[in-house]
Design a protein around this motif. Structure first.
Motif, PDB file in Angstrom:
ATOM      1  N   ALA A 147      15.457  44.253  42.797  1.00 12.71           N
ATOM      2  CA  ALA A 147      14.653  44.892  42.548  1.00 12.71           C
ATOM      3  C   ALA A 147      14.029  45.016  40.953  1.00 12.71           C
ATOM      4  N   ALA A 148      14.930  45.113  40.365  1.00 11.60           N
ATOM      5  CA  ALA A 148      14.952  44.968  38.900  1.00 11.60           C
ATOM      6  C   ALA A 148      14.280  44.093  38.502  1.00 11.60           C
ATOM      7  N   TRP A 149      14.360  42.288  38.771  1.00 10.68           N
ATOM      8  CA  TRP A 149      13.416  41.316  38.210  1.00 10.68           C
ATOM      9  C   TRP A 149      12.001  41.701  38.708  1.00 10.68           C
ATOM     10  N   ARG A 150      11.655  42.805  40.343  1.00 13.59           N
ATOM     11  CA  ARG A 150      10.606  42.562  40.807  1.00 13.59           C
ATOM     12  C   ARG A 150       9.705  43.125  39.705  1.00 13.59           C
ATOM     13  N   LEU A 151      10.133  44.734  39.947  1.00 12.33           N
ATOM     14  CA  LEU A 151       9.907  46.087  38.811  1.00 12.33           C
ATOM     15  C   LEU A 151       9.370  45.376  37.325  1.00 12.33           C
ATOM     16  N   LEU A 152      10.104  44.294  37.018  1.00  9.02           N
ATOM     17  CA  LEU A 152       9.890  43.678  35.715  1.00  9.02           C
ATOM     18  C   LEU A 152       8.316  42.913  35.685  1.00  9.02           C
ATOM     19  N   VAL A 153       7.949  41.915  37.011  1.00 13.63           N
ATOM     20  CA  VAL A 153       7.156  41.609  37.120  1.00 13.63           C
ATOM     21  C   VAL A 153       6.308  41.878  37.330  1.00 13.63           C
ATOM     22  N   TRP A 154       5.797  43.272  37.812  1.00 17.26           N
ATOM     23  CA  TRP A 154       4.890  43.982  38.196  1.00 17.26           C
ATOM     24  C   TRP A 154       4.652  44.541  36.153  1.00 17.26           C
ATOM     25  N   ILE A 155       5.302  44.954  35.682  1.00 15.76           N
ATOM     26  CA  ILE A 155       5.321  45.475  34.181  1.00 15.76           C
ATOM     27  C   ILE A 155       4.600  43.849  34.092  1.00 15.76           C
ATOM     28  N   MET A 156       4.501  42.749  33.891  1.00 10.96           N
ATOM     29  CA  MET A 156       4.410  41.742  33.034  1.00 10.96           C
ATOM     30  C   MET A 156       3.433  41.967  33.216  1.00 10.96           C
ATOM     31  N   ALA A 213       9.382  35.746  24.724  1.00 12.98           N
ATOM     32  CA  ALA A 213       9.944  36.839  23.279  1.00 12.98           C
ATOM     33  C   ALA A 213       8.588  37.915  23.855  1.00 12.98           C
ATOM     34  N   LEU A 214       7.433  37.129  24.484  1.00  7.47           N
ATOM     35  CA  LEU A 214       6.761  38.570  24.998  1.00  7.47           C
ATOM     36  C   LEU A 214       7.169  39.389  25.634  1.00  7.47           C
ATOM     37  N   ALA A 215       7.739  38.802  27.084  1.00  3.43           N
ATOM     38  CA  ALA A 215       8.872  39.780  27.751  1.00  3.43           C
ATOM     39  C   ALA A 215       9.410  40.737  26.886  1.00  3.43           C
ATOM     40  N   ARG A 216       9.901  40.476  25.604  1.00  5.87           N
ATOM     41  CA  ARG A 216      10.827  41.728  25.617  1.00  5.87           C
ATOM     42  C   ARG A 216      10.235  42.920  24.405  1.00  5.87           C
ATOM     43  N   THR A 217       9.053  41.767  24.262  1.00  4.11           N
ATOM     44  CA  THR A 217       7.749  42.845  23.415  1.00  4.11           C
ATOM     45  C   THR A 217       7.370  44.215  24.284  1.00  4.11           C
ATOM     46  N   ARG A 218       6.918  42.582  25.126  1.00  2.68           N
ATOM     47  CA  ARG A 218       6.349  44.265  26.230  1.00  2.68           C
ATOM     48  C   ARG A 218       7.160  45.549  26.991  1.00  2.68           C
ATOM     49  N   LEU A 219       8.837  45.000  27.066  1.00  3.77           N
ATOM     50  CA  LEU A 219       9.278  45.833  27.509  1.00  3.77           C
ATOM     51  C   LEU A 219       9.945  46.788  26.163  1.00  3.77           C
ATOM     52  N   ARG A 220       9.767  46.616  25.023  1.00  2.00           N
ATOM     53  CA  ARG A 220      10.463  47.547  24.220  1.00  2.00           C
ATOM     54  C   ARG A 220       9.003  48.263  24.168  1.00  2.00           C
ATOM     55  N   THR A 221       8.098  48.005  24.351  1.00  2.00           N
ATOM     56  CA  THR A 221       6.743  48.842  24.359  1.00  2.00           C
ATOM     57  C   THR A 221       6.513  50.002  26.068  1.00  2.00           C
ATOM     58  N   LEU A 222       7.796  49.755  26.689  1.00  2.00           N
ATOM     59  CA  LEU A 222       7.934  50.949  27.411  1.00  2.00           C
ATOM     60  C   LEU A 222       8.601  52.654  26.789  1.00  2.00           C
ATOM     61  N   PHE A 223       9.156  52.101  25.375  1.00  2.00           N
ATOM     62  CA  PHE A 223      10.424  53.545  24.969  1.00  2.00           C
ATOM     63  C   PHE A 223       9.267  54.079  24.227  1.00  2.00           C
ATOM     64  N   LEU A 224       7.704  53.445  23.162  1.00  2.00           N
ATOM     65  CA  LEU A 224       7.366  54.225  22.569  1.00  2.00           C
ATOM     66  C   LEU A 224       6.553  55.360  23.318  1.00  2.00           C
ATOM     67  N   PRO A 225       6.151  56.961  22.491  1.00  2.00           N
ATOM     68  CA  PRO A 225       5.298  57.748  23.475  1.00  2.00           C
ATOM     69  C   PRO A 225       4.172  57.267  24.135  1.00  2.00           C
ATOM     70  N   GLY A 226       3.732  57.645  25.478  1.00  2.00           N
ATOM     71  CA  GLY A 226       2.489  57.122  26.265  1.00  2.00           C
ATOM     72  C   GLY A 226       3.025  56.157  26.709  1.00  2.00           C
ATOM     73  N   ALA A 227       3.907  55.805  26.951  1.00  2.00           N
ATOM     74  CA  ALA A 227       3.631  53.594  26.964  1.00  2.00           C
ATOM     75  C   ALA A 227       4.194  53.850  28.422  1.00  2.00           C
ATOM     76  N   GLY A 228       5.350  54.486  28.623  1.00  2.00           N
ATOM     77  CA  GLY A 228       6.269  54.148  29.735  1.00  2.00           C
ATOM     78  C   GLY A 228       7.331  55.487  29.846  1.00  2.00           C
ATOM     79  N   ILE A 229       8.304  55.267  29.008  1.00  2.00           N
ATOM     80  CA  ILE A 229       9.206  55.812  30.036  1.00  2.00           C
ATOM     81  C   ILE A 229       9.193  56.938  29.010  1.00  2.00           C
ATOM     82  N   ASP A 230       9.042  58.386  29.301  1.00  2.00           N
ATOM     83  CA  ASP A 230       9.242  59.774  28.742  1.00  2.00           C
ATOM     84  C   ASP A 230      10.158  58.973  27.099  1.00  2.00           C
ATOM     85  N   SER A 231       9.397  60.103  25.920  1.00  2.00           N
ATOM     86  CA  SER A 231       9.366  60.073  24.801  1.00  2.00           C
ATOM     87  C   SER A 231      10.899  61.014  24.777  1.00  2.00           C
TER      88      SER A 231
END
Length: 349
Positions: free
Chosen positions: A46-55, A100-118
């Motif tokens: 489920a995780a890799w499928r979700l990550l592909v959707w995010i990418m 590296a793009l994938a890691r950058t995209r996933l790090r972005t999820l931690f930023l305010p308003g970008a995904g994960i609750d701040s």
């Protein structure tokens, strides 16, 4: 700067130790909300499928991540960014998730308003700062720097003493990004025993902190340590705050030639603000060959930037390079200063 991407070294080795999938299986039709729940529970499929959707920038995946009230998804994401594993287990991922793009995209999820609750992002990353695995600490600190929250300052200060050099580097970088003045004494204290690479990162953090660093840097500019004086004068020149003028001018006569030259370079950065105090120094100070070199560099820079100053300064420069420079320079500087003041050519500090 070195270590700008804390994942660059970790992920060069970690994926090779795990099975990888060059051809991705079908993503399927499971809704992202379900994938997010299952990924939080540690289910790697489920995780890799979700990550592909995010990418693929599918908004439904971002909504699924932001709406999930479960710290485990953020914890697993941070682990994947840092180590390439998921919930402590090897992770078979498609090629597009190993970049590296994938890691950058996933790090972005931690930023305010970008995904994960701040609040959750901050809680998870602050917890990971104490993880026993260096890569987790390094990546958590990197993200805390991006979050720019002063709440993290105390633990970032503590991380300046981490046993792993790359973690210490990220801590200094993060403190610069957070911008909390409380970090200045700790950064200067760490600078005393820093190697050249760590010292350069601390320098960058102090410069980024800007005006808040100036009083402590001025104090450090008179340290008994040549290394501390050099770094302090270097940072003061880069910050370009007029409060640094006395320290930079004083550095022109420093017993160490490298410190003196750093003072000269800093004064050039301040432009015409440095003209009057440098001439005053030449009037009062005992001339030495080093002071001739450093002060000449500053005055010549002034003339190059503003040719109108040449008639005022050329006699001073001539006297400084004459055989009797120890005697003739002071009088020439005093005359130049008086003429500049009379003609309104001095920019007061």
């Amino acid at each position: 700067m070195a270590h700008s991407d804390p994942m660059s070294q970790t992920n060069k080795t970690a994926p090779s130790e795990q099975p990888v999938a060059d051809v991705a299986p079908p993503i399927g039709i499971t809704p992202p909300q379900i994938l997010a729940q299952d990924a939080a529970a540690g289910r790697r499929g489920a995780a890799w499928r979700l990550l592909v959707w995010i990418m693929e920038n599918d908004p439904r995946a971002i909504i699924a991540v932001s709406s999930l009230d479960d710290d485990r998804l953020a914890q697993n994401l941070l682990e994947f960014i840092a180590l390439g594993t998921w919930a402590g287990k090897p992770f078979v991922v498609p090629m597009q998730l190993r970049s590296a793009l994938a890691r950058t995209r996933l790090r972005t999820l931690f930023l305010p308003g970008a995904g994960i609750d701040s609040i959750r992002a901050q809680r998870v990353t602050m917890s990971a700062v104490h993880d026993k695995r260096p890569a987790m600490r390094e990546n958590a600190i990197y993200i805390l720097g991006l979050l720019e929250s002063p709440v993290a300052t105390p633990m970032l200060i503590q991380a300046l003493n981490d046993q792993v050099p790359s973690v210490r580097m990220q801590a200094a970088k993060a403190l610069g990004r957070v911008g909390d003045p409380a970090a200045v004494p700790a950064l200067l204290n760490a600078l005393r025993s820093a190697d050249e690479q760590f010292g350069s990162q601390i320098f960058s953090a102090l410069v980024r902190l800007g005006r808040a660093s100036v009083p402590a840097l001025v104090e450090a500019s008179s340290s008994n340590s040549t290394w501390m004086r050099w770094q302090a004068i270097r940072a003061l020149g880069a910050i370009r705050d007029r409060r640094a003028l006395p320290a930079l001018v004083s550095a022109l006569s420093d017993a160490d030639h490298s410190v003196a030259w750093m003072g000269a370079k800093g004064l050039v950065q301040l432009g015409r603000l440095s003209l009057e105090p440098v001439l005053q120094l030449l009037v009062k100070a005992g001339m030495t060959p080093w002071l001739v070199e450093t002060a000449s560099y500053v005055l010549n820079s002034q003339v190059q930037h503003n040719p109108k100053l040449k008639p005022y300064l050329e006699l001073v420069l001539d006297r400084m390079h004459a055989l009797g420079f120890r005697v003739g320079t002071s009088h020439a500087a005093q005359q130049a200063l008086a003429q500049l003041q009379a003609d309104g050519m001095i920019e007061s500090s």
